[in-house]
Design a protein around this motif. Structure first.
Motif, mmCIF file in Angstrom:
data_model
loop_
_atom_site.group_PDB
_atom_site.id
_atom_site.type_symbol
_atom_site.label_atom_id
_atom_site.label_comp_id
_atom_site.label_asym_id
_atom_site.label_seq_id
_atom_site.Cartn_x
_atom_site.Cartn_y
_atom_site.Cartn_z
ATOM 1 N N GLU A 258 0.805 -1.215 0.000
ATOM 2 C CA GLU A 258 0.000 0.000 0.000
ATOM 3 C C GLU A 258 0.842 1.271 0.000
ATOM 4 O O GLU A 258 0.384 2.319 0.451
ATOM 5 C CB GLU A 258 -0.960 -0.007 1.188
ATOM 6 N N ALA A 259 2.044 1.213 -0.518
ATOM 7 C CA ALA A 259 2.902 2.402 -0.588
ATOM 8 C C ALA A 259 2.307 3.430 -1.545
ATOM 9 O O ALA A 259 1.662 3.068 -2.537
ATOM 10 C CB ALA A 259 4.306 2.009 -1.053
ATOM 11 N N PRO A 260 2.520 4.714 -1.282
ATOM 12 C CA PRO A 260 2.004 5.748 -2.189
ATOM 13 C C PRO A 260 2.628 5.637 -3.581
ATOM 14 O O PRO A 260 3.812 5.310 -3.724
ATOM 15 C CB PRO A 260 2.413 7.060 -1.518
ATOM 16 N N LEU A 261 1.828 5.952 -4.605
ATOM 17 C CA LEU A 261 2.281 6.009 -5.989
ATOM 18 C C LEU A 261 2.236 7.479 -6.411
ATOM 19 O O LEU A 261 1.165 8.076 -6.483
ATOM 20 C CB LEU A 261 1.378 5.158 -6.876
ATOM 21 N N ILE A 262 3.407 8.047 -6.633
ATOM 22 C CA ILE A 262 3.530 9.468 -6.959
ATOM 23 C C ILE A 262 4.397 9.567 -8.199
ATOM 24 O O ILE A 262 5.492 9.001 -8.241
ATOM 25 C CB ILE A 262 4.183 10.261 -5.808
ATOM 26 N N GLY A 263 3.925 10.257 -9.228
ATOM 27 C CA GLY A 263 4.711 10.289 -10.450
ATOM 28 C C GLY A 263 4.437 11.504 -11.296
ATOM 29 O O GLY A 263 3.765 12.450 -10.870
ATOM 30 N N SER A 264 4.949 11.459 -12.511
ATOM 31 C CA SER A 264 4.785 12.576 -13.430
ATOM 32 C C SER A 264 3.328 12.678 -13.876
ATOM 33 O O SER A 264 2.491 11.833 -13.556
ATOM 34 C CB SER A 264 5.710 12.407 -14.636
ATOM 35 N N TRP A 265 3.052 13.701 -14.658
ATOM 36 C CA TRP A 265 1.680 14.058 -15.011
ATOM 37 C C TRP A 265 0.928 12.942 -15.724
ATOM 38 O O TRP A 265 -0.298 12.928 -15.762
ATOM 39 C CB TRP A 265 1.696 15.317 -15.862
ATOM 40 N N THR A 266 1.648 11.949 -16.292
ATOM 41 C CA THR A 266 1.019 10.878 -17.067
ATOM 42 C C THR A 266 0.197 9.921 -16.207
ATOM 43 O O THR A 266 -0.547 9.109 -16.747
ATOM 44 C CB THR A 266 2.095 10.097 -17.824
ATOM 45 N N LEU A 267 0.296 10.018 -14.888
ATOM 46 C CA LEU A 267 -0.611 9.245 -14.030
ATOM 47 C C LEU A 267 -2.056 9.723 -14.178
ATOM 48 O O LEU A 267 -2.967 9.097 -13.637
ATOM 49 C CB LEU A 267 -0.178 9.330 -12.568
ATOM 50 N N ALA A 268 -2.264 10.807 -14.917
ATOM 51 C CA ALA A 268 -3.623 11.284 -15.203
ATOM 52 C C ALA A 268 -4.185 10.693 -16.481
ATOM 53 O O ALA A 268 -5.342 10.961 -16.819
ATOM 54 C CB ALA A 268 -3.636 12.806 -15.302
ATOM 55 N N MET A 269 -3.412 9.890 -17.201
ATOM 56 C CA MET A 269 -3.879 9.351 -18.482
ATOM 57 C C MET A 269 -5.057 8.397 -18.280
ATOM 58 O O MET A 269 -5.084 7.608 -17.317
ATOM 59 C CB MET A 269 -2.743 8.616 -19.193
ATOM 60 N N SER A 270 -6.003 8.455 -19.195
ATOM 61 C CA SER A 270 -7.186 7.601 -19.089
ATOM 62 C C SER A 270 -6.827 6.125 -19.117
ATOM 63 O O SER A 270 -7.486 5.311 -18.460
ATOM 64 C CB SER A 270 -8.172 7.924 -20.218
ATOM 65 N N ASN A 271 -5.769 5.738 -19.874
ATOM 66 C CA ASN A 271 -5.446 4.311 -19.915
ATOM 67 C C ASN A 271 -4.664 3.848 -18.687
ATOM 68 O O ASN A 271 -4.479 2.655 -18.505
ATOM 69 C CB ASN A 271 -4.737 3.918 -21.222
ATOM 70 N N PHE A 272 -4.228 4.760 -17.841
ATOM 71 C CA PHE A 272 -3.779 4.367 -16.498
ATOM 72 C C PHE A 272 -4.990 4.170 -15.595
ATOM 73 O O PHE A 272 -5.151 3.133 -14.944
ATOM 74 C CB PHE A 272 -2.848 5.409 -15.890
ATOM 75 N N ILE A 273 -5.857 5.174 -15.567
ATOM 76 C CA ILE A 273 -7.005 5.129 -14.655
ATOM 77 C C ILE A 273 -7.931 3.966 -14.986
ATOM 78 O O ILE A 273 -8.392 3.237 -14.096
ATOM 79 C CB ILE A 273 -7.753 6.480 -14.709
ATOM 80 N N ASP A 274 -8.188 3.736 -16.280
ATOM 81 C CA ASP A 274 -9.099 2.660 -16.680
ATOM 82 C C ASP A 274 -8.479 1.283 -16.452
ATOM 83 O O ASP A 274 -9.145 0.365 -15.963
ATOM 84 C CB ASP A 274 -9.489 2.815 -18.148
ATOM 85 N N ASN A 275 -7.209 1.122 -16.812
ATOM 86 C CA ASN A 275 -6.575 -0.187 -16.694
ATOM 87 C C ASN A 275 -6.264 -0.561 -15.249
ATOM 88 O O ASN A 275 -6.242 -1.746 -14.893
ATOM 89 C CB ASN A 275 -5.284 -0.242 -17.524
ATOM 90 N N ARG A 284 -0.882 10.293 -7.190
ATOM 91 C CA ARG A 284 -0.761 11.753 -7.269
ATOM 92 C C ARG A 284 0.271 12.142 -8.313
ATOM 93 O O ARG A 284 1.261 11.449 -8.512
ATOM 94 C CB ARG A 284 -0.401 12.336 -5.903
ATOM 95 N N MET A 285 0.023 13.307 -8.938
ATOM 96 C CA MET A 285 0.861 13.751 -10.045
ATOM 97 C C MET A 285 0.704 15.255 -10.286
ATOM 98 O O MET A 285 -0.352 15.823 -10.008
ATOM 99 C CB MET A 285 0.463 12.988 -11.322
ATOM 100 N N PRO A 286 1.746 15.946 -10.805
ATOM 101 C CA PRO A 286 1.606 17.357 -11.181
ATOM 102 C C PRO A 286 0.674 17.507 -12.374
ATOM 103 O O PRO A 286 0.665 16.662 -13.279
ATOM 104 C CB PRO A 286 3.034 17.770 -11.557
ATOM 105 N N GLN A 287 -0.095 18.603 -12.394
ATOM 106 C CA GLN A 287 -1.028 18.876 -13.477
ATOM 107 C C GLN A 287 -1.049 20.366 -13.778
ATOM 108 O O GLN A 287 -1.106 21.190 -12.863
ATOM 109 C CB GLN A 287 -2.453 18.437 -13.092
#
Length: 405
Positions: A258-275, A284-287
């Protein structure tokens, strides 16, 4: 949606230098007649396509509003769109083809490697290119003095140096973590992003306990994730794109980590969120832009998106907003230059007078001779979080800041 188009509203705010636009004036006598051709390239298929398609639609919306308002210098905008397939070689080929087709400027480019491979052709032709999405820190530094007296490469996205600083601040300063793992893909984007993360960590006297490199389309992340957990990592910092990032999130869930996942702005991509589904929650990510109508300008853009696409959802909201803004900035420069000559447009971009009301921000003197980036401060970026299957503001103070025009 407001009765006036967003572009017309912007025109009323802009300086008298753009009077030629509202009057529908013609181009300079040395300009050829007909439409103003602008090249648009990006990945419209493949794993990077959510970014490319979002960007392209944002550019299309801005171009349609320009044409509805009379075009630029009394001439319609014609977009020449090409799918670079996120391939460096294909991107370089496309840049040459677009230049041969007579484009007066280029917009787009999503992948850092593609940008570095293709923008050299714009530079050689002395034709400006505004990078709408790619974030590699080297992109606007590829053609600097004294070797290159003039630089024809501009950008409206947040570079990776800024993003890496925000990622590390979230992990180290806000969460108090000192043992982190860095996961990055094998592309130019991932490699340079890793370097930016390592520099940002080193500034705080921290070295990653694990650095894991993965390939595009790599399905199994369990082995590197186990190594990272065994090394005592308290968080995973990422530089990659949606499909592989989803594999990381899903692998962590399979391990019960359960470690936090923090990365670049691409963590906002729909194919990350959907998959990743529920496993994306909390990432979390910069936007540069979060899909909320925090100002009338952003509300108008979201209404235009719904009208043009028939969908509420923007696959990658920052890419759409940055694409839209890059078109407006280019239009303002061409109008101020009164010409489609590449040097005249570049000079106008470097000394853009008046105000351009964009979606990401309101631009005042966005570039200079020595600064070809619109985003130069962490204060120009927000921290997003995946919550309920879409990206929202991670911090309320960021939402409040976004309500200011």
């Amino acid at each position: 949606m407001p009765s006036a188009s967003p572009f017309r509203s912007w025109l009323h705010r802009f300086a008298p230098a753009l009077l030629a636009l509202t009057l529908g004036a013609g181009a300079q006598a040395d300009d050829p007649p007909g439409p103003i051709r602008i090249g648009v390239s990006g990945p419209f298929t493949g794993g990077s396509s959510p970014m490319g398609l979002s960007m392209r639609e944002g550019i299309r919306i801005a171009a349609a509003e320009l044409n509805a308002a009379g075009g630029i210098l009394g001439r319609p905008v014609e977009l020449l769109e090409r799918d670079d397939e996120a391939s460096n070689e294909r991107g370089a080929q496309i840049a040459q083809e677009l230049l041969q087709a007579g484009v007066v400027a280029g917009l787009g480019i999503v992948n850092t490697g593609v940008a570095l491979a293709s923008q050299r052709y714009y530079q050689q032709a002395r034709v400006p290119v505004i990078t709408s999405v790619a974030t590699g820190s080297l992109i606007t530094k590829q053609f600097l003095p004294p070797q290159h007296p003039e630089n024809f490469v501009f950008r409206v996205s947040a570079n990776d140096t800024l993003q890496a600083a925000m990622i590390v601040e979230e992990a180290v300063e806000r969460r108090g973590l000192s043992r982190v793992a860095v996961f990055h893909d094998a592309t130019n984007y991932g490699q340079h992003g890793r370097e930016d993360l390592e520099r940002a960590l080193a500034e705080r006297g921290i070295e990653a306990v694990a650095v894991e490199r993965f390939r595009l389309r790599q399905a199994d992340m369990l082995t590197p994730l186990r190594r990272a957990r065994a090394a005592g990592a308290q968080a995973v910092l990422t530089y990659g794109i949606g499909p592989e990032l989803a594999q990381i999130a899903n692998g962590m869930a399979r391990m019960g980590w359960e470690a936090p996942l923090i990365g670049s702005w691409t963590l906002a991509m729909s194919n990350f969120i959907d998959n990743a589904g529920p496993n994306a929650e909390g990432a979390r990510m910069p936007q540069t832009f979060i899909q909320e109508p925090t100002t009338p300008r952003r509300a108008a853009f979201l209404a235009a998106w719904r009208e043009k696409t028939g969908s509420e959802r923007i696959p990658v909201p920052p890419a759409a907003a940055q694409g839209y803004d890059s078109m407006l900035l280019l239009a303002a420069a061409i109008a101020q230059a009164g010409s489609t000559d590449g040097d005249r447009i570049r000079e106008a971009l470097e000394d853009l007078r008046g105000t351009v009301e964009g979606v990401v921000m309101t631009y005042e003197r966005p570039f200079s001779k020595t600064r070809h980036e619109t985003i130069v401060r962490p204060a120009d970026i927000y921290l997003g979080e995946v919550r309920g299957g879409h990206v929202v503001f991670a911090y309320e103070q960021d939402r409040q800041r976004a309500t200011r025009p």
